[in-house]
Design an enzyme around this catalytic site. Structure first.
Site, mmCIF file in Angstrom:
data_model
loop_
_atom_site.group_PDB
_atom_site.id
_atom_site.type_symbol
_atom_site.label_atom_id
_atom_site.label_comp_id
_atom_site.label_asym_id
_atom_site.label_seq_id
_atom_site.Cartn_x
_atom_site.Cartn_y
_atom_site.Cartn_z
ATOM 1 N N ASN A 12 0.874 -1.173 0.000
ATOM 2 C CA ASN A 12 0.000 0.000 0.000
ATOM 3 C C ASN A 12 0.915 1.228 0.000
ATOM 4 O O ASN A 12 1.476 1.584 1.029
ATOM 5 C CB ASN A 12 -0.885 -0.028 1.254
ATOM 6 C CG ASN A 12 -1.732 1.226 1.400
ATOM 7 O OD1 ASN A 12 -1.795 2.048 0.499
ATOM 8 N ND2 ASN A 12 -2.381 1.366 2.556
ATOM 9 N N TRP A 13 1.060 1.827 -1.161
ATOM 10 C CA TRP A 13 2.004 2.954 -1.279
ATOM 11 C C TRP A 13 1.439 4.238 -0.697
ATOM 12 O O TRP A 13 2.151 5.233 -0.582
ATOM 13 C CB TRP A 13 2.384 3.168 -2.746
ATOM 14 C CG TRP A 13 3.210 2.067 -3.339
ATOM 15 C CD1 TRP A 13 3.623 0.905 -2.718
ATOM 16 C CD2 TRP A 13 3.748 2.003 -4.675
ATOM 17 N NE1 TRP A 13 4.378 0.137 -3.578
ATOM 18 C CE2 TRP A 13 4.464 0.785 -4.788
ATOM 19 C CE3 TRP A 13 3.689 2.850 -5.778
ATOM 20 C CZ2 TRP A 13 5.113 0.408 -5.962
ATOM 21 C CZ3 TRP A 13 4.337 2.475 -6.952
ATOM 22 C CH2 TRP A 13 5.045 1.273 -7.044
ATOM 23 N N LYS A 14 0.163 4.252 -0.394
ATOM 24 C CA LYS A 14 -0.484 5.462 0.153
ATOM 25 C C LYS A 14 -0.196 6.668 -0.765
ATOM 26 O O LYS A 14 -0.073 6.488 -1.969
ATOM 27 C CB LYS A 14 -0.039 5.701 1.607
ATOM 28 C CG LYS A 14 -0.250 4.443 2.463
ATOM 29 C CD LYS A 14 -0.150 4.693 3.932
ATOM 30 C CE LYS A 14 -0.391 3.374 4.676
ATOM 31 N NZ LYS A 14 -0.391 3.532 6.119
ATOM 32 N N HIS A 98 -9.769 1.340 4.322
ATOM 33 C CA HIS A 98 -8.540 1.511 5.111
ATOM 34 C C HIS A 98 -8.835 2.467 6.276
ATOM 35 O O HIS A 98 -9.625 3.409 6.129
ATOM 36 C CB HIS A 98 -7.424 2.066 4.223
ATOM 37 C CG HIS A 98 -6.092 2.048 4.896
ATOM 38 N ND1 HIS A 98 -5.724 3.002 5.813
ATOM 39 C CD2 HIS A 98 -5.068 1.179 4.824
ATOM 40 C CE1 HIS A 98 -4.515 2.714 6.271
ATOM 41 N NE2 HIS A 98 -4.091 1.615 5.681
ATOM 42 N N GLU A 100 -7.295 4.882 7.398
ATOM 43 C CA GLU A 100 -7.070 6.298 7.074
ATOM 44 C C GLU A 100 -8.273 6.876 6.321
ATOM 45 O O GLU A 100 -8.617 8.037 6.484
ATOM 46 C CB GLU A 100 -5.760 6.452 6.275
ATOM 47 C CG GLU A 100 -4.561 6.230 7.187
ATOM 48 C CD GLU A 100 -3.324 5.677 6.505
ATOM 49 O OE1 GLU A 100 -3.252 5.679 5.264
ATOM 50 O OE2 GLU A 100 -2.421 5.212 7.240
ATOM 51 N N GLU A 170 -5.850 -4.660 10.409
ATOM 52 C CA GLU A 170 -4.834 -3.644 10.656
ATOM 53 C C GLU A 170 -5.167 -2.885 11.936
ATOM 54 O O GLU A 170 -5.962 -1.930 11.913
ATOM 55 C CB GLU A 170 -4.780 -2.643 9.494
ATOM 56 C CG GLU A 170 -4.441 -3.286 8.167
ATOM 57 C CD GLU A 170 -3.814 -2.277 7.204
ATOM 58 O OE1 GLU A 170 -2.703 -2.533 6.755
ATOM 59 O OE2 GLU A 170 -4.431 -1.240 6.937
ATOM 60 N N GLY A 176 2.075 2.411 10.795
ATOM 61 C CA GLY A 176 3.062 3.476 10.632
ATOM 62 C C GLY A 176 3.712 3.900 11.931
ATOM 63 O O GLY A 176 4.382 4.928 11.985
ATOM 64 N N SER A 216 2.936 -2.001 10.473
ATOM 65 C CA SER A 216 4.378 -2.100 10.710
ATOM 66 C C SER A 216 4.949 -3.496 10.445
ATOM 67 O O SER A 216 5.857 -3.938 11.150
ATOM 68 C CB SER A 216 4.729 -1.629 12.123
ATOM 69 O OG SER A 216 4.317 -0.278 12.292
ATOM 70 N N GLY A 237 2.641 -1.028 4.329
ATOM 71 C CA GLY A 237 2.756 0.390 3.999
ATOM 72 C C GLY A 237 4.218 0.780 3.848
ATOM 73 O O GLY A 237 4.828 0.584 2.792
ATOM 74 N N GLY A 238 4.807 1.296 4.926
ATOM 75 C CA GLY A 238 6.180 1.825 4.888
ATOM 76 C C GLY A 238 7.181 0.904 4.206
ATOM 77 O O GLY A 238 7.956 1.338 3.336
HETATM 78 P P1 PGA Z 1 2.474 0.350 7.705
HETATM 79 O O1 PGA Z 1 1.061 0.589 6.986
HETATM 80 O O2 PGA Z 1 3.036 -0.933 7.152
HETATM 81 O O3 PGA Z 1 3.300 1.549 7.317
HETATM 82 O O4 PGA Z 1 2.217 0.266 9.159
HETATM 83 C C1 PGA Z 1 0.171 -0.469 6.750
HETATM 84 C C2 PGA Z 1 -1.098 0.032 6.134
HETATM 85 O O5 PGA Z 1 -1.580 1.096 6.542
HETATM 86 O O6 PGA Z 1 -1.663 -0.593 5.228
#
Ligand code: PGA
Length: 258
Positions: A12-14, A98, A100, A170, A176, A216, A237-238
């Site tokens: 997930n590159w956001k 998600h 977010e 999640e 994050g 994470s 994500g990251g």
């Molecule tokens: P993260 O994000 O790996 O940076 O914690 C995961 C996500 O939000 O899908």
């Protein structure tokens, strides 16, 4: 992870990587893991990078995903993108609900449900995200919150359609932040999700649905998380923004799949 399910490692590159940067990252990842077949791999760039990334993936086994979509097929929805528009760019997965999007864009379980059903109807594979906040975990509400999100988010989905469905657990406090759920904590919730899916769709269908862990996940903790019976991959994500670390997660899953 059970033998009946294939691992899925999804990036997930956001809101990172423009069209050119996305193509460059995709090409690095393709060079590392583009030809392996033990694990399903996809990544989800921003809408503006879908086309350039799609071209980089054309001769690989990596699938393309999007981070959101609207539930209507077309119309006066300024700023939105439909499932059909995504399909046109060879998108096969779409992240929905998600945390977010729930937190910053007001997406409710009802909206997530409308999107999930529209995605399935358009032959996209939805990755439906659920997860509790820190306050909810501390108040011992995790399972109730997750059950509500799963039941409301998937209302009306049939067992037959659910073959294309992916669920991602999640925990919001782990996204994050560098904090990860322990493998045991994550597995306990994944098992609850699987039981909840069985209640909605029957045991057989529930046994085929992949439940990803996200929050994470990184090369240092992936082996232990992915080794759990009901953890069928990761939503990353990251660590998906660096070709080396993303490839290393794919290798972890491939090793466990042997
Ligand atoms: P993260 O994000 O790996 O940076 O914690 C995961 C996500 O939000 O899908």
């Amino acid at each position: 992870m059970s033998n009946s399910r294939k691992y899925l490692i999804a990036g997930n590159w956001k809101m990172n990587c423009n069209a050119g940067e996305g193509a460059a990252l995709a090409s690095e990842i393709v060079a590392e893991v583009g030809q392996q077949t033990d694990v399903n791999v996809c990544f989800c760039p921003a809408f503006t990078a879908l086309e350039t990334v799609s071209k980089e993936l054309s001769d690989s086994n990596i699938a393309l995903g999007a981070q959101n979509m609207h539930f209507e097929a077309s119309g006066a929805y300024t700023g939105e993108v439909s499932a059909e528009m995504l399909r046109h760019l060879f998108v096969s997965y779409v992240i929905l609900g998600h945390s977010e999007r729930r937190e910053y864009f007001g997406e409710t379980d009802v909206v997530v449900n409308q999107k999930t059903r529209a995605a399935l109807a358009a032959n996209l594979k939805p990755i439906v995200c659920v997860g509790e906040s820190l306050e909810q975990r501390e108040a011992d509400e995790t399972i109730a919150v997750i059950k509500t999100q799963v039941e409301a988010g998937l209302a009306g989905v049939t067992a037959e359609e659910s073959e294309a469905l992916v669920v991602a657990y999640e925990p919001i406090w782990a996204i994050g932040t560098g904090k990860t759920a322990t493998p045991e904590m994550a597995e306990a919730v994944h098992l609850e999700i699987r039981n909840c899916l069985a209640g909605l769709l029957g045991e057989e269908a529930a046994g085929k649905i992949r439940i990803l862990y996200g929050g994470s996940m990184k090369p240092e903790n992936a082996d232990a998380l992915l080794a759990q019976e009901n953890i069928d991959g990761g939503l990353i994500g990251g660590a998906s923004l660096k070709a080396q670390s993303f490839a290393s997660l794919v290798h972890s899953a491939a090793k466990l799949a042997q």
